[in-house]
Design a protein around this motif. Structure first.
Motif, PDB file in Angstrom:
ATOM      1  N   LEU A  61     -19.288  12.507 -10.699  1.00  0.00           N
ATOM      2  CA  LEU A  61     -17.852  12.355 -10.547  1.00  0.00           C
ATOM      3  C   LEU A  61     -17.457  10.939 -10.925  1.00  0.00           C
ATOM      4  N   ALA A  62     -16.296  10.819 -11.549  1.00  0.00           N
ATOM      5  CA  ALA A  62     -15.769   9.491 -11.824  1.00  0.00           C
ATOM      6  C   ALA A  62     -15.423   8.826 -10.494  1.00  0.00           C
ATOM      7  N   GLU A  63     -15.620   7.525 -10.440  1.00  0.00           N
ATOM      8  CA  GLU A  63     -15.314   6.747  -9.245  1.00  0.00           C
ATOM      9  C   GLU A  63     -13.841   6.943  -8.838  1.00  0.00           C
ATOM     10  N   TYR A  65     -10.585   5.624  -6.193  1.00  0.00           N
ATOM     11  CA  TYR A  65     -10.126   4.359  -5.621  1.00  0.00           C
ATOM     12  C   TYR A  65      -9.076   4.614  -4.550  1.00  0.00           C
ATOM     13  N   GLU A 116      -9.646   5.715 -12.478  1.00  0.00           N
ATOM     14  CA  GLU A 116      -9.354   4.658 -13.441  1.00  0.00           C
ATOM     15  C   GLU A 116      -9.172   5.278 -14.825  1.00  0.00           C
ATOM     16  N   THR A 125      -6.699   1.068 -16.025  1.00  0.00           N
ATOM     17  CA  THR A 125      -5.719   1.020 -14.942  1.00  0.00           C
ATOM     18  C   THR A 125      -6.037   2.110 -13.935  1.00  0.00           C
TER      19      THR A 125
ATOM     20  N   VAL B 162     -18.897   6.539 -16.175  1.00  0.00           N
ATOM     21  CA  VAL B 162     -18.947   7.608 -15.175  1.00  0.00           C
ATOM     22  C   VAL B 162     -20.406   7.947 -14.879  1.00  0.00           C
ATOM     23  N   MET B 168     -22.124   0.525 -12.282  1.00  0.00           N
ATOM     24  CA  MET B 168     -20.793  -0.084 -12.405  1.00  0.00           C
ATOM     25  C   MET B 168     -20.388  -0.745 -11.086  1.00  0.00           C
TER      26      MET B 168
END
Lengths: 233, 221
Positions: A61-63, A65, A116, A125, B162, B168
Motif C-alpha cells: 500500500l502507498a504510505e 498521511y 502523496e 503533495t 510505494v 522511504m
C-alpha cells in the motif's frame, strides 16, 4: 636501472594497455549508440516494469498521511480539459455502451484516503481524496474476466491513460469526486477523476469520460511522448 | 645515481572497475540533470537568501539540459543497473582479493589525512611517507563507495517509493530522499574536482599506473 631504461622497459606494456583502453572507449561509444535508440530505451523501461510490477499487490500500500498534512496540488496542464463541460449531461461511458451518472457512482461504498500525489517532474503533495474504490466500481460493471487492461480517457479523448489490471484493482485506486473535503473543481478534474497512488501523477486522469476494459495494452498519452508506459511507483 | 624499478601497482580488475565507473557515473549525473531540470528547487543559502541556485538559467541553456525529462529517465533507469553491478563487483573484488587492506581507513588514517592536507597547503614541508594510498585517499575512496550505497538506497526510493516505502520512511520521506540523492551527486562532483587536481599534481607516472597497472619507482641502491 636508470629512469630512461625503466621508461623504455615499460613502453611495450604501456602501449598495449593504452591501445586496449582506446578500443574499450570505442566499444563503449558503440554500446551507447546502440542502447540509445528509442526502441532499446523503451525495451529497458519495459524490463524494469516487469521486474517490479509483480510487487504491486494488496500487500503493497502507498504510505498514508494524517489529514492535517493535506494541501492543494498544483494543476499541471489542461490537455483534455479545454472544452466546456455540462455537468448535468456528463456521464462516464463504460465500454462505449454503459453510461454511469455521478450519483450512481457515489452510491458505491465511500472510500477516503490521504496519500502523496507524486508528479513525474519530481514534486509531490499530500492530498485527501474521497470517492469510491475502482475495484468496487469494476465489480459492478460486468467486466469481461479475461480483461487485462483498463483505458481511461477524457470526454474529448484528448488525454488518455492505460493501466494494467493489477494496478487498476489495487485497493487504493479510486474514482475520486472530492479533494480535501470539497467537490473537485474544474482544474482538478470535476466531476470525477482517477486517483492511483501506485502511479505517477500522469496516470491520475482528470475529468473521466470513458472507461474501457480490454485485453490489449491501451494507448497512453505520455508513453507516446517517450515516458514509461507502466509509470509505477 | 638513483636507481629505478618497474613495480606493479593497480590490479587489472581495479583498473577496469575504475574506468568503467568513470563514464558511467558521468552519464548517471548527466541523465540525472535532465530529470532534475523538471523540478529544479535546490539552492545554497538560508531562508530566502540564495547564494547559488542549482542551476541558473544560463547553465540549463548552455548545457542543453532543458525539456529532456523522458530521455533522462530512460537513460537513468538503464545505466543504474550497470552502475550498481559494477559497484557491487568492485566491492566484492576488494573484499576477496585483500585490496581492502589498502583502501579502508585505519585508526591512524585521520591523523595522516590531516598531514596530507597540511602538506598540500604547503604548511608541512617534509615529504609524506610513501603508501599505496595515504590516509586522505583511504577516507576519500571508502567514503565515495559509501556515497554510492547512499545513491542506490535513495535512488530506490525515488524509483519505486510505494514498493520501497519502508526505506522511504527510514530516509525521511520522498522529498527528503530526493534532496539526499541530489546532495550525494553534488558530493561526486566535488570528489571529482579534488581527485582530478590530485591526479594532475601527482603526475604522469601515477596516472599511467591506473591504465597500465605498473609504475616506475625509485629504489635504494
Amino acid at each position: 636501472m636508470t629512469r630512461e631504461e625503466a621508461e623504455k622497459a615499460l613502453q611495450t606494456s604501456s602501449r598495449r594497455s593504452f591501445a586496449v583502453a582506446g578500443l574499450a572507449a570505442l566499444a563503449g561509444a558503440g554500446a551507447w549508440k546502440w542502447a540509445g535508440t528509442e526502441e532499446n530505451l523503451r525495451a529497458n523501461l519495459e524490463r524494469n516494469a516487469s521486474l517490479t510490477k509483480g510487487l504491486v499487490s494488496d500487500r503493497r500500500l502507498a504510505e498514508t498521511y494524517p489529514v492535517s498534512m493535506a494541501q492543494t496540488p498544483r494543476t499541471n496542464g489542461v490537455i483534455g480539459l479545454e472544452s466546456d463541460l455540462d455537468l448535468d449531461k456528463w456521464r462516464v461511458m463504460v465500454d462505449d455502451s454503459k453510461p454511469w451518472t455521478l450519483e450512481q457512482i457515489k452510491a458505491l461504498p465511500k472510500f477516503e484516503m490521504t496519500t502523496e500525489l507524486r508528479c513525474i517532474e519530481g514534486w509531490s503533495t499530500v492530498v485527501r481524496w474521497s470517492g469510491v474504490r475502482f475495484r468496487d466500481f469494476a465489480a459492478r460493471c460486468g467486466v469481461n474476466p479475461a480483461s487485462t487492461y483498463v483505458s481511461l480517457t477524457t470526454p474529448d479523448e484528448n488525454y488518455y491513460v492505460g493501466l494494467d489490471m493489477a494496478s487498476a484493482l489495487h485497493p487504493q485506486t479510486m474514482l475520486c469526486s472530492e479533494m480535501n473535503g470539497e467537490p473537485l473543481d474544474a482544474d482538478h478534474g470535476a466531476p470525477l477523476r482517477l486517483v492511483i497512488p501506485v502511479k505517477y501523477g500522469i496516470k491520475n486522469l482528470k475529468r473521466i469520460g470513458n472507461i474501457r476494459f480490454s485485453q490489449q495494452r491501451p494507448k497512453d498519452y505520455w508513453a507516446e511522448e517517450g515516458y514509461d508506459w507502466f509509470a509505477g511507483l | 645515481m638513483t636507481n629505478y624499478e618497474i613495480k606493479a601497482k593497480h590490479p587489472l580488475a581495479i583498473r577496469w572497475f575504475h574506468w568503467f565507473n568513470f563514464p558511467l557515473l558521468t552519464l548517471m549525473i548527466w541523465s540525472g540533470m535532465l530529470i532534475y531540470w523538471a523540478n529544479d528547487i535546490y539552492f545554497v543559502g538560508w531562508g530566502d537568501r540564495i547564494l547559488f541556485k542549482f542551476f541558473p538559467e544560463e547553465v540549463w541553456k548552455t548545457m542543453n539540459w532543458e525539456h529532456r525529462l523522458s530521455e533522462g529517465m530512460a537513460w537513468h533507469f538503464l545505466l543504474m543497473w550497470f552502475f550498481v553491478i559494477n559497484g557491487a563487483l568492485y566491492v566484492s573484488y576488494t573484499a576477496i582479493s585483500g585490496e581492502w587492506r589498502h583502501l579502508l581507513p585505519e585508526r591512524r588514517s585521520f591523523g595522516d589525512a590531516f598531514q596530507v592536507v597540511l602538506h598540500d597547503l604547503g604548511i608541512r614541508k617534509e615529504p609524506l611517507p610513501y603508501a599505496k594510498y595515504n590516509g586522505a585517499q583511504r577516507i576519500a575512496y571508502t567514503g565515495v563507495v559509501a556515497m554510492g550505497v547512499g545513491s542506490l538506497l535513495t535512488g530506490l526510493v525515488l524509483f519505486r517509493p510505494v514498493q520501497f516505502s519502508w526505506l522511504m520512511q527510514l530516509l525521511g520521506g520522498y522529498e527528503a530522499a530526493r534532496a539526499e540523492h541530489f546532495a550525494l551527486t553534488v558530493g561526486y562532483v566535488m570528489f571529482f574536482g579534488v581527485h582530478l587536481g590530485q591526479v594532475v599534481k601527482a603526475g604522469w607516472n601515477n596516472f599511467r599506473a591506473m591504465v597500465v597497472g605498473q609504475q616506475i619507482e625509485e629504489v635504494a641502491k
